[in-house]
Scaffold this motif. Structure first.
Motif, short mmCIF file in Angstrom:
data_model
loop_
_atom_site.label_atom_id
_atom_site.label_comp_id
_atom_site.label_asym_id
_atom_site.label_seq_id
_atom_site.Cartn_x
_atom_site.Cartn_y
_atom_site.Cartn_z
N SER A 51 35.39 36.19 47.77
CA SER A 51 34.23 36.75 47.08
C SER A 51 33.83 35.89 45.88
CB SER A 51 34.52 38.18 46.60
OG SER A 51 33.45 38.67 45.83
N PRO A 52 32.94 34.94 46.10
CA PRO A 52 32.45 34.16 44.96
C PRO A 52 31.76 35.04 43.92
CG PRO A 52 31.16 33.71 46.95
CD PRO A 52 32.36 34.49 47.38
N GLN A 53 31.20 36.16 44.35
CA GLN A 53 30.55 37.05 43.38
C GLN A 53 31.57 37.74 42.49
OE1 GLN A 53 27.33 38.37 46.61
NE2 GLN A 53 27.00 39.42 44.68
N LEU A 54 32.75 38.07 43.03
CA LEU A 54 33.81 38.62 42.19
C LEU A 54 34.22 37.61 41.14
CD1 LEU A 54 35.92 40.80 41.52
CD2 LEU A 54 37.42 39.74 43.23
N ALA A 55 34.35 36.36 41.54
CA ALA A 55 34.73 35.31 40.59
C ALA A 55 33.73 35.22 39.45
CB ALA A 55 34.84 33.97 41.30
N THR A 56 32.44 35.32 39.79
CA THR A 56 31.41 35.28 38.75
C THR A 56 31.44 36.53 37.88
OG1 THR A 56 29.92 33.82 39.98
CG2 THR A 56 28.91 35.29 38.37
N SER A 57 31.56 37.69 38.50
CA SER A 57 31.56 38.94 37.74
C SER A 57 32.70 38.99 36.74
CB SER A 57 31.65 40.14 38.69
OG SER A 57 30.48 40.25 39.47
#
Length: 606
Positions: A51-57
């Protein structure tokens, strides 16, 4: 080497939880605990990989993970199959660790992660439609789907500080079209199997999708990168490339999703509950288990809602009579309060800015009271923002996004200001205490700042977290915030009536086969919530069965455990230590919370 804050948090947690799970030798505990630590770190790293979005979040899309900021999470059928297999494998790995050798926080970590993996596994095994883990049966609705969440996520969570960040935004914008097409593929498969959203859900989703379609230069997706790149002094034209990506990749994907729902619309029925879907009764039972972390049946939850509503109405009746409101049911009198324009903010931008300013004032005043009730306090700041206009129609009344782990993004409390009349002045404080402090911002910030494995710092369990949010509303009343403000206290009771009504209407639709209209009427009658807000809420429960039940069930458990601790400790009970015990241990099933509180009692006695 730990700093002093980490050392204190770690020591506090161990003092509170030292005996949880039984006594074992140090060598045994080190072996199993070490295995568990490695496993939890492994699944967190896997989550970041997937999850690249988890990394950003979480603010972790830097260094070795800098590439994460260039893509969005996958949503394809292949991704679904991979995630199902991963859950099965991780569950087997966790069960291979000897639970009997764990104690203290290690036992809490094990039991909390085990609950998530087991409930996901049961749902994944039985149900092949909707989102993995069950609970959300429709891939695309007024609340579900990348079309609904990604524009806001890109604007508020994808940071732009450098040229690389701005370039990454463009890459993610192009990826947005791919993700929508993947969701369309999964939705098409579900629809072919008979999993068609109700007609009113499709209509609401289509309205929002069409609202997202616009000329490229007018799109918020284009404006976001252009505005923020300019604010940060990033040179170059970003509006032009973003507009081209929007026109060539994003808009066509939205149009394909619209076409799918339009084609499915003639098949749609008006029935609201999931009982009509394949294995629908079992699906709802699983959704209730996942959301409430209990084995309460739909009938039991329905009756708890009716009982709570009755008790709350008795207290509201006293307050309403004191305000000269004596005619009609409690719900009717609250409805009259909602219609009293003396308590309305102007329904224009200036009025809504005043609402936001007043909420910030409430947070500031409440923050001064917190040291009397909490030992640990969050370091992350809180911002209050209005829900983006293009999703106002289908979005909840309020919700919270937790801060990034690296401190670069604050916690954000979003409030839906589509109609100022939905939040008269007397109703505004309670939702602010729920979403802000001492509610979700305090709870989730403390969890992220606690000495916990990363996977648990980033987790959320609805009965624990939403139960805390509703408990926080009660705690604010106990703090005395409504002294001399009976209408403010009526607002608190109305909020609780609203959550009691949720138990009634959610089980009503999904287990007792109520219509959408009966559910709206019941919500309106019990809580006095305006029909517009009641409608939005009911349609939320239609596409997210069971979740609305987590609030009141969780609150009642927090209160029950507090009273048990008080009775056991008498004068030694310290509410600050009780709160720290529950919050610094992170999100957990209610059964694990009970064990944590029991151990707090044992340690306080010692």
């Amino acid at each position: 080497m730990q700093n002093r804050r980490q050392l204190l948090l770690s020591a506090g947690a161990l003092a509170v939880l030292g005996g949880y799970g039984g006594k074992v030798s140090a060598a045994q505990a080190a072996g199993a605990a070490g295995q568990l630590d490695s496993f939890l770190d492994k699944i967190f790293q896997q989550a970041l990989d997937d999850s690249p979005q988890l990394a950003t979040s979480l603010g972790l899309d830097k260094g070795d993970r800098a590439k994460a900021k260039f893509s969005l999470d996958g949503a394809s059928l292949a991704d679904k199959a991979k995630d199902k297999a991963l859950n099965t494998r991780q569950l087997a790995e966790l069960k291979a660790i000897d639970r009997s050798q764990l104690s203290g926080m290690a036992a809490v970590n094990y039991d909390s992660v085990l609950f998530n993996l087991e409930t996901n596994e049961a749902a994944n095994r039985q149900f092949d439609y909707g989102y993995l883990g069950g609970g959300q049966p429709y891939m695309v609705s007024q609340l579900n789907g990348a079309y609904q969440s990604t524009p806001d996520w890109l604007d508020n969570q994808h940071r732009i500080e450098t040229k690389e960040d701005a370039d990454a935004y463009l890459s993610r914008l192009a990826d947005f079209g791919r993700v929508m097409d993947e969701e369309t593929e999964r939705a098409r498969k579900d629809i072919a199997a008979g999993v068609v959203p109700p007609d009113f859900v499709i209509d609401r989703a289509l309205t929002q999708m069409r609202g997202l379609l616009t000329q490229p230069e007018a799109s918020t997706l284009v404006a976001s990168v252009a505005r923020r790149a300019k604010e940060k002094g990033v040179s170059g034209d970003y509006a032009g490339p973003a507009a081209k990506i929007y026109a060539e990749k994003v808009a066509p994907a939205i149009e394909r999703q619209i076409a799918l729902l339009e084609a499915a619309r003639p098949q749609a029925v008006h029935d609201a509950g999931v009982w009509r879907l394949k294995d629908g009764e079992a699906y709802y039972a699983q959704a209730l288990l996942s959301s409430t972390t209990t084995k309460l049946s739909p009938d039991e939850i329905h009756n708890i809602g009716l009982e709570q509503a009755k008790a709350l109405e008795a207290r509201a009746d006293v307050l309403l009579r004191g305000e000269g409101l004596t005619q009609g049911s409690v719900g009717e009198r609250i409805q009259a309060l909602y219609k009293d324009t003396r308590y309305h903010y102007p329904n224009d931008d200036a009025g809504k800015e005043k609402m936001l300013a007043d909420m910030n004032g409430m947070v500031e005043a409440m923050s001064k009271r917190l040291p009397q009730y909490f030992g640990a306090l969050p370091k992350a700041p809180l911002q209050i923002k209005r829900v983006p206009k293009f999703i106002e129609a289908g979005a909840p009344g309020g919700y919270y996004n937790q801060p990034s782990l690296d401190g670069s993004r604050p916690g954000i409390y979003w409030i839906n200001l589509r109609d100022s009349a939905e939040y008269p002045r007397w109703a505004l404080p309670t939702i602010t205490y729920h979403e802000g402090v001492p509610g979700h911002h305090l709870q989730l910030s403390l969890q992220q700042e606690a000495d916990l494995p990363m996977i648990r710092r980033a987790s959320f369990i609805s009965a624990y977290g939403e139960g805390w949010g509703l408990y926080a509303e009660e705690l604010a009343r106990e703090m005395g915030v409504y002294e001399g403000d009976p209408r403010g206290e009526i607002g608190y009771i109305q909020s609780s009536l609203f959550r009691a009504a949720r138990l009634v209407v959610d089980t009503g639709m999904h287990a007792k086969r109520w219509s959408r209209e009966k559910a709206i009427e019941t919500m309106h009658a019990i809580s006095g919530t305006p029909v517009t807000a009641s409608t939005t809420e009911i349609e939320r429960y239609v596409v997210w069965p069971g979740q609305a039940c987590s609030y009141m069930i969780g609150k009642l458990e927090w209160l029950r455990l507090r009273e048990r601790a008080k009775a056991a400790l008498g004068g030694r009970f310290d509410i600050r230590k009780f709160h720290d015990a529950g919050l610094l241990s992170g999100a957990m099933p209610l059964t694990v919370l009970e064990a944590v509180v029991d151990q707090y009692v044992a340690s306080a006695r010692a």
